[in-house]
Design a protein around this motif. Structure first.
Motif, mmCIF file in Angstrom:
data_model
loop_
_atom_site.group_PDB
_atom_site.id
_atom_site.type_symbol
_atom_site.label_atom_id
_atom_site.label_comp_id
_atom_site.label_asym_id
_atom_site.label_seq_id
_atom_site.Cartn_x
_atom_site.Cartn_y
_atom_site.Cartn_z
ATOM 1 N N THR A 74 0.840 -1.204 0.000
ATOM 2 C CA THR A 74 0.000 0.000 0.000
ATOM 3 C C THR A 74 0.870 1.247 0.000
ATOM 4 O O THR A 74 0.600 2.201 -0.740
ATOM 5 C CB THR A 74 -0.947 0.010 1.211
ATOM 6 O OG1 THR A 74 -1.782 -1.150 1.170
ATOM 7 C CG2 THR A 74 -1.828 1.252 1.209
ATOM 8 N N LYS A 100 -1.469 10.293 5.218
ATOM 9 C CA LYS A 100 -2.559 9.560 4.568
ATOM 10 C C LYS A 100 -2.089 8.172 4.128
ATOM 11 O O LYS A 100 -2.820 7.189 4.254
ATOM 12 C CB LYS A 100 -3.081 10.341 3.373
ATOM 13 C CG LYS A 100 -4.237 9.656 2.688
ATOM 14 C CD LYS A 100 -4.665 10.406 1.440
ATOM 15 C CE LYS A 100 -5.792 9.659 0.778
ATOM 16 N NZ LYS A 100 -5.533 9.193 -0.531
ATOM 17 N N LEU A 103 -1.844 5.915 7.227
ATOM 18 C CA LEU A 103 -3.176 5.577 7.733
ATOM 19 C C LEU A 103 -3.868 4.570 6.810
ATOM 20 O O LEU A 103 -4.448 3.588 7.272
ATOM 21 C CB LEU A 103 -4.016 6.850 7.875
ATOM 22 C CG LEU A 103 -5.365 6.680 8.543
ATOM 23 C CD1 LEU A 103 -5.192 6.174 9.971
ATOM 24 C CD2 LEU A 103 -6.105 8.001 8.546
ATOM 25 N N GLU A 104 -3.792 4.804 5.514
ATOM 26 C CA GLU A 104 -4.407 3.878 4.571
ATOM 27 C C GLU A 104 -3.706 2.523 4.594
ATOM 28 O O GLU A 104 -4.363 1.481 4.502
ATOM 29 C CB GLU A 104 -4.382 4.449 3.156
ATOM 30 C CG GLU A 104 -5.135 3.587 2.175
ATOM 31 C CD GLU A 104 -5.257 4.207 0.804
ATOM 32 O OE1 GLU A 104 -5.563 3.453 -0.132
ATOM 33 O OE2 GLU A 104 -5.057 5.424 0.657
ATOM 34 N N LEU A 106 -2.204 1.141 7.157
ATOM 35 C CA LEU A 106 -2.623 0.475 8.385
ATOM 36 C C LEU A 106 -4.037 -0.082 8.241
ATOM 37 O O LEU A 106 -4.304 -1.237 8.588
ATOM 38 C CB LEU A 106 -2.540 1.443 9.569
ATOM 39 C CG LEU A 106 -2.860 0.869 10.937
ATOM 40 C CD1 LEU A 106 -1.880 -0.242 11.293
ATOM 41 C CD2 LEU A 106 -2.827 1.957 11.984
ATOM 42 N N TYR A 107 -4.934 0.722 7.730
ATOM 43 C CA TYR A 107 -6.322 0.302 7.519
ATOM 44 C C TYR A 107 -6.380 -0.895 6.565
ATOM 45 O O TYR A 107 -7.028 -1.905 6.847
ATOM 46 C CB TYR A 107 -7.120 1.488 6.966
ATOM 47 C CG TYR A 107 -8.478 1.135 6.441
ATOM 48 C CD1 TYR A 107 -9.538 0.900 7.304
ATOM 49 C CD2 TYR A 107 -8.708 1.036 5.066
ATOM 50 C CE1 TYR A 107 -10.792 0.578 6.819
ATOM 51 C CE2 TYR A 107 -9.967 0.714 4.577
ATOM 52 C CZ TYR A 107 -10.993 0.480 5.460
ATOM 53 O OH TYR A 107 -12.222 0.158 4.961
ATOM 54 N N ASN A 108 -5.711 -0.791 5.409
ATOM 55 C CA ASN A 108 -5.708 -1.884 4.441
ATOM 56 C C ASN A 108 -5.125 -3.155 5.035
ATOM 57 O O ASN A 108 -5.631 -4.250 4.796
ATOM 58 C CB ASN A 108 -4.918 -1.492 3.192
ATOM 59 C CG ASN A 108 -5.657 -0.527 2.300
ATOM 60 O OD1 ASN A 108 -6.829 -0.241 2.526
ATOM 61 N ND2 ASN A 108 -4.975 0.005 1.318
ATOM 62 N N MET A 110 -4.992 -4.122 8.200
ATOM 63 C CA MET A 110 -5.887 -4.723 9.192
ATOM 64 C C MET A 110 -7.049 -5.446 8.499
ATOM 65 O O MET A 110 -7.384 -6.580 8.870
ATOM 66 C CB MET A 110 -6.401 -3.662 10.163
ATOM 67 C CG MET A 110 -5.316 -3.158 11.072
ATOM 68 S SD MET A 110 -5.722 -1.884 12.296
ATOM 69 C CE MET A 110 -7.334 -1.366 12.001
ATOM 70 N N ILE A 111 -7.640 -4.825 7.510
ATOM 71 C CA ILE A 111 -8.748 -5.445 6.780
ATOM 72 C C ILE A 111 -8.259 -6.678 6.018
ATOM 73 O O ILE A 111 -8.920 -7.722 6.022
ATOM 74 C CB ILE A 111 -9.401 -4.437 5.806
ATOM 75 C CG1 ILE A 111 -9.984 -3.252 6.564
ATOM 76 C CG2 ILE A 111 -10.449 -5.103 4.936
ATOM 77 C CD1 ILE A 111 -11.139 -3.591 7.470
#
Length: 128
Positions: A74, A100, A103-104, A106-108, A110-111
């Motif tokens: 990512t 950004k 954060l993206e 980390l979010y990606n 985890m999902i």
């Protein structure tokens, strides 16, 4: 969400299938964003190929490895995209996009890890 799927599914696919899947995901993202058709398709195709290659040759498919690979891919994708965006339209900076990106990523990650874990559980149930 398209990036999560594009960076996670190559763990389960052969290299050719991962390339086709990455290209379709990238093309879909290009069509949804409406900028230049093909930039995301090419970037995600190469990343999907790379993820498929390293997942078969160098790393063992575990949830933590999926997290790490998705995080790194990512960041790589966002870095190249922001760089190309600046090159083409002369807007934005890489330093301004770093929060950004993180954060993206980390979010990606985890999902993707959660999705990978659920898919692995279901695959084990179906094999038994």
């Amino acid at each position: 969400m398209i990036l999560v799927v594009a960076f996670t599914f190559p763990f389960f696919l052969q290299q050719f299938d991962a390339v086709v899947f990455g290209f379709v995901c990238g093309l879909l993202l290009d069509l949804l964003t409406g900028r230049i058709i093909g930039v995301n398709a090419i970037l995600i195709t190469y990343i999907a190929l790379f993820v498929s290659f390293i997942s078969k040759k160098y790393i063992y498919n575990t949830t933590i490895n999926v997290f790490i690979v998705t995080f790194v891919m990512t960041i790589l994708y966002q870095f190249i995209y922001v760089f190309l965006y600046y090159l083409i339209w002369k807007k934005g900076t890489i330093i301004g996009a770093v929060p950004k990106m993180l954060l993206e990523a980390l979010y990606n990650s985890m999902i993707a890890s959660l999705g990978y874990y659920i898919i692995q559980k279901r695959r084990k149930k179906l094999k038994l």
